[in-house]
Write a protein that holds these residues in place. Structure first.
Motif, PDB file in Angstrom:
ATOM      1  N   ASP A 135      34.322  49.153  27.724  1.00  0.00           N
ATOM      2  CA  ASP A 135      35.363  50.077  28.556  1.00  0.00           C
ATOM      3  C   ASP A 135      36.669  50.063  27.898  1.00  0.00           C
ATOM      4  OD1 ASP A 135      36.040  51.500  30.676  1.00  0.00           O
ATOM      5  OD2 ASP A 135      35.662  49.742  32.111  1.00  0.00           O
ATOM      6  N   TYR A 136      37.571  50.763  28.534  1.00  0.00           N
ATOM      7  CA  TYR A 136      38.794  51.192  28.003  1.00  0.00           C
ATOM      8  C   TYR A 136      39.914  51.523  29.002  1.00  0.00           C
ATOM      9  CZ  TYR A 136      41.529  54.206  24.580  1.00  0.00           C
ATOM     10  OH  TYR A 136      42.318  54.542  23.452  1.00  0.00           O
ATOM     11  N   MET A 137      41.070  51.103  28.805  1.00  0.00           N
ATOM     12  CA  MET A 137      42.177  51.120  29.889  1.00  0.00           C
ATOM     13  C   MET A 137      43.464  51.446  29.318  1.00  0.00           C
ATOM     14  SD  MET A 137      41.721  48.574  32.959  1.00  0.00           S
ATOM     15  CE  MET A 137      42.803  49.666  33.967  1.00  0.00           C
ATOM     16  N   THR A 138      44.064  52.542  29.617  1.00  0.00           N
ATOM     17  CA  THR A 138      45.372  53.178  28.840  1.00  0.00           C
ATOM     18  C   THR A 138      46.485  52.638  29.729  1.00  0.00           C
ATOM     19  OG1 THR A 138      44.131  55.004  28.529  1.00  0.00           O
ATOM     20  CG2 THR A 138      46.652  55.068  28.199  1.00  0.00           C
ATOM     21  N   LYS A 139      47.396  51.993  29.086  1.00  0.00           N
ATOM     22  CA  LYS A 139      48.757  51.441  29.729  1.00  0.00           C
ATOM     23  C   LYS A 139      49.718  52.627  30.190  1.00  0.00           C
ATOM     24  CE  LYS A 139      48.841  47.535  26.402  1.00  0.00           C
ATOM     25  NZ  LYS A 139      49.680  46.980  25.459  1.00  0.00           N
ATOM     26  N   PRO A 140      50.288  52.488  31.401  1.00  0.00           N
ATOM     27  CA  PRO A 140      50.446  51.235  32.195  1.00  0.00           C
ATOM     28  C   PRO A 140      48.989  51.226  33.224  1.00  0.00           C
ATOM     29  CG  PRO A 140      51.817  53.029  33.006  1.00  0.00           C
ATOM     30  CD  PRO A 140      51.475  53.493  31.679  1.00  0.00           C
ATOM     31  N   PHE A 141      48.713  50.020  33.425  1.00  0.00           N
ATOM     32  CA  PHE A 141      47.591  50.048  34.288  1.00  0.00           C
ATOM     33  C   PHE A 141      47.772  48.990  35.429  1.00  0.00           C
ATOM     34  CE2 PHE A 141      46.966  47.059  30.801  1.00  0.00           C
ATOM     35  CZ  PHE A 141      46.691  46.076  31.275  1.00  0.00           C
ATOM     36  N   SER A 142      46.724  48.894  36.405  1.00  0.00           N
ATOM     37  CA  SER A 142      47.071  48.014  37.479  1.00  0.00           C
ATOM     38  C   SER A 142      46.072  46.707  37.214  1.00  0.00           C
ATOM     39  CB  SER A 142      46.518  48.382  38.907  1.00  0.00           C
ATOM     40  OG  SER A 142      46.150  47.611  39.583  1.00  0.00           O
ATOM     41  N   PRO A 143      46.635  45.585  37.148  1.00  0.00           N
ATOM     42  CA  PRO A 143      45.826  44.464  36.839  1.00  0.00           C
ATOM     43  C   PRO A 143      44.685  44.104  37.952  1.00  0.00           C
ATOM     44  CG  PRO A 143      48.312  43.740  36.803  1.00  0.00           C
ATOM     45  CD  PRO A 143      48.116  45.151  37.152  1.00  0.00           C
ATOM     46  N   LYS A 144      44.836  44.538  39.139  1.00  0.00           N
ATOM     47  CA  LYS A 144      43.516  44.627  39.981  1.00  0.00           C
ATOM     48  C   LYS A 144      42.597  45.431  39.576  1.00  0.00           C
ATOM     49  CE  LYS A 144      46.292  43.147  43.999  1.00  0.00           C
ATOM     50  NZ  LYS A 144      46.654  43.559  45.384  1.00  0.00           N
ATOM     51  N   GLU A 145      43.023  46.730  38.996  1.00  0.00           N
ATOM     52  CA  GLU A 145      41.975  47.602  38.348  1.00  0.00           C
ATOM     53  C   GLU A 145      41.122  47.110  37.285  1.00  0.00           C
ATOM     54  OE1 GLU A 145      41.298  52.054  36.702  1.00  0.00           O
ATOM     55  OE2 GLU A 145      43.179  51.454  37.367  1.00  0.00           O
ATOM     56  N   LEU A 146      41.831  46.499  36.258  1.00  0.00           N
ATOM     57  CA  LEU A 146      41.345  45.812  35.052  1.00  0.00           C
ATOM     58  C   LEU A 146      40.336  44.461  35.588  1.00  0.00           C
ATOM     59  CD1 LEU A 146      41.192  45.144  32.322  1.00  0.00           C
ATOM     60  CD2 LEU A 146      43.241  43.755  32.443  1.00  0.00           C
ATOM     61  N   LEU A 147      40.733  43.914  36.589  1.00  0.00           N
ATOM     62  CA  LEU A 147      39.707  42.772  37.242  1.00  0.00           C
ATOM     63  C   LEU A 147      38.387  43.571  37.737  1.00  0.00           C
ATOM     64  CD1 LEU A 147      41.682  40.158  39.303  1.00  0.00           C
ATOM     65  CD2 LEU A 147      39.752  39.652  37.811  1.00  0.00           C
ATOM     66  N   ALA A 148      38.420  44.506  38.471  1.00  0.00           N
ATOM     67  CA  ALA A 148      37.388  45.265  38.854  1.00  0.00           C
ATOM     68  C   ALA A 148      36.607  45.796  37.693  1.00  0.00           C
ATOM     69  CB  ALA A 148      38.145  46.306  39.955  1.00  0.00           C
ATOM     70  N   ARG A 149      37.357  46.642  36.796  1.00  0.00           N
ATOM     71  CA  ARG A 149      36.530  46.915  35.615  1.00  0.00           C
ATOM     72  C   ARG A 149      35.954  45.663  34.884  1.00  0.00           C
ATOM     73  NH1 ARG A 149      38.508  51.319  32.796  1.00  0.00           N
ATOM     74  NH2 ARG A 149      39.339  52.747  33.982  1.00  0.00           N
ATOM     75  N   ALA A 150      36.588  44.486  34.750  1.00  0.00           N
ATOM     76  CA  ALA A 150      35.918  43.363  34.520  1.00  0.00           C
ATOM     77  C   ALA A 150      34.686  42.889  34.839  1.00  0.00           C
ATOM     78  CB  ALA A 150      36.993  42.257  34.072  1.00  0.00           C
ATOM     79  N   SER A 151      34.755  42.934  36.273  1.00  0.00           N
ATOM     80  CA  SER A 151      33.586  42.463  37.066  1.00  0.00           C
ATOM     81  C   SER A 151      32.590  43.439  36.707  1.00  0.00           C
ATOM     82  CB  SER A 151      33.817  42.383  38.762  1.00  0.00           C
ATOM     83  OG  SER A 151      34.890  41.356  38.623  1.00  0.00           O
ATOM     84  N   ALA A 152      32.799  44.702  36.722  1.00  0.00           N
ATOM     85  CA  ALA A 152      31.756  45.961  36.650  1.00  0.00           C
ATOM     86  C   ALA A 152      31.107  45.681  35.135  1.00  0.00           C
ATOM     87  CB  ALA A 152      32.376  47.304  36.841  1.00  0.00           C
ATOM     88  N   VAL A 153      31.834  45.634  34.329  1.00  0.00           N
ATOM     89  CA  VAL A 153      31.212  45.601  32.939  1.00  0.00           C
ATOM     90  C   VAL A 153      30.499  44.252  32.761  1.00  0.00           C
ATOM     91  CG1 VAL A 153      32.052  44.879  30.427  1.00  0.00           C
ATOM     92  CG2 VAL A 153      33.323  46.569  31.643  1.00  0.00           C
ATOM     93  N   LEU A 154      31.027  42.989  33.446  1.00  0.00           N
ATOM     94  CA  LEU A 154      30.238  41.755  33.321  1.00  0.00           C
ATOM     95  C   LEU A 154      28.759  42.030  34.155  1.00  0.00           C
ATOM     96  CD1 LEU A 154      30.769  39.347  31.834  1.00  0.00           C
ATOM     97  CD2 LEU A 154      31.624  38.269  34.006  1.00  0.00           C
ATOM     98  N   ARG A 155      28.890  42.686  35.330  1.00  0.00           N
ATOM     99  CA  ARG A 155      27.689  42.832  35.979  1.00  0.00           C
ATOM    100  C   ARG A 155      26.576  43.636  35.063  1.00  0.00           C
ATOM    101  NH1 ARG A 155      30.916  43.684  40.236  1.00  0.00           N
ATOM    102  NH2 ARG A 155      30.960  45.818  40.074  1.00  0.00           N
ATOM    103  N   ARG A 156      27.096  44.822  34.459  1.00  0.00           N
ATOM    104  CA  ARG A 156      26.432  45.666  33.732  1.00  0.00           C
ATOM    105  C   ARG A 156      25.918  45.139  32.413  1.00  0.00           C
ATOM    106  NH1 ARG A 156      29.948  49.290  33.041  1.00  0.00           N
ATOM    107  NH2 ARG A 156      30.262  49.218  30.738  1.00  0.00           N
TER     108      ARG A 156
END
Length: 227
Positions: free
Chosen positions: A102-123
């Protein structure tokens, strides 16, 4: 829920502290570095469940760290989220083609990063995200620290538990004794290779029949119900 290990590779200290704070509060064990070479060393030491990797870091670049992690057997399947100030489509494609999940462009929300992390891990690693591992009738509850086989509880020592967990996270894969030492034992350089054989025997006894730990001559051991 079991503690998940994050390797955060970010040389912007305030941003690293902010991201680390949010992951720590969410129950992750966070290891931080801003150096690419150190990141590769830490990936071997802590065996992270997820890598959050900035594109522009000290030493070798984040894109090169990603490439090298994908080439290594121990980290080839570890989920990677890349962070970058680069927002161009070409750069996003390059990062994903190098092996980022996955890929996130700065600036970003740490909460969104956490959600992306959980989604990637589930996948990518659904068993770890769910807090449980299972294979061939063996079920390991990572949160409760309990193991069952065909619904019957098993009594395992701490080392046998860690050994079985490593096998369950990588079913079918053959590990040498040295690889098992490094993955399961702390201070593995102080332990003899034959110690692995002793604990594999104990684990076999605890698991009972049929034996699903395969001995691969001159190579090591594998959790393999098909052998």
């Amino acid at each position: 829920m079991s503690i998940k290990r994050l390797l955060l590779v970010e040389d912007d200290r305030p941003l690293a502290e902010l991201v680390g704070f949010h992951f720590d509060r969410a129950g992750w064990a966070v290891t931080r570095t801003g150096d690419g070479e150190e990141a590769l060393i830490l990936s071997e030491e802590i065996k992270p469940d997820l890598v959050v990797l900035d594109w522009m870091i000290e030493g070798i670049s984040g894109i090169e760290v990603c490439r090298r992690l994908r080439r290594k057997e121990n980290s080839a399947n570890v989920p990677i989220i890349m962070l970058t100030a680069r927002g161009e489509e070409e750069d996003r494609i390059r990062g994903l083609e190098t092996g980022a999940d996955d890929y996130m462009t700065k600036p970003f929300s740490p909460k969104e990063l956490l959600a992306r992390a959980s989604a990637v891990l589930r996948r990518v690693r659904p068993a770890i995200a769910a807090g449980a591992l299972s294979y061939a009738g063996i079920e390991m509850d990572l949160a409760a620290h309990r193991v069952r086989r065909d619904n019957a509880p098993l009594q395992l020592g701490p080392t046998e538990y860690r050994l079985l967990r490593h096998f369950l996270e990588n079913p079918g894969r053959v590990f040498s004794r040295q690889q098992l030492l490094e993955a399961v034992w702390q201070h593995s350089e102080e332990i003899e290779l034959r110690t692995v054989d002793v604990h594999v025997r104990r684990l076999r006894l605890a698991l009972g029949e049929p034996d699903i730990i395969r001995t691969v001559r001159s190579a090591g051991y594998s959790l393999d119900a098909a052998h």
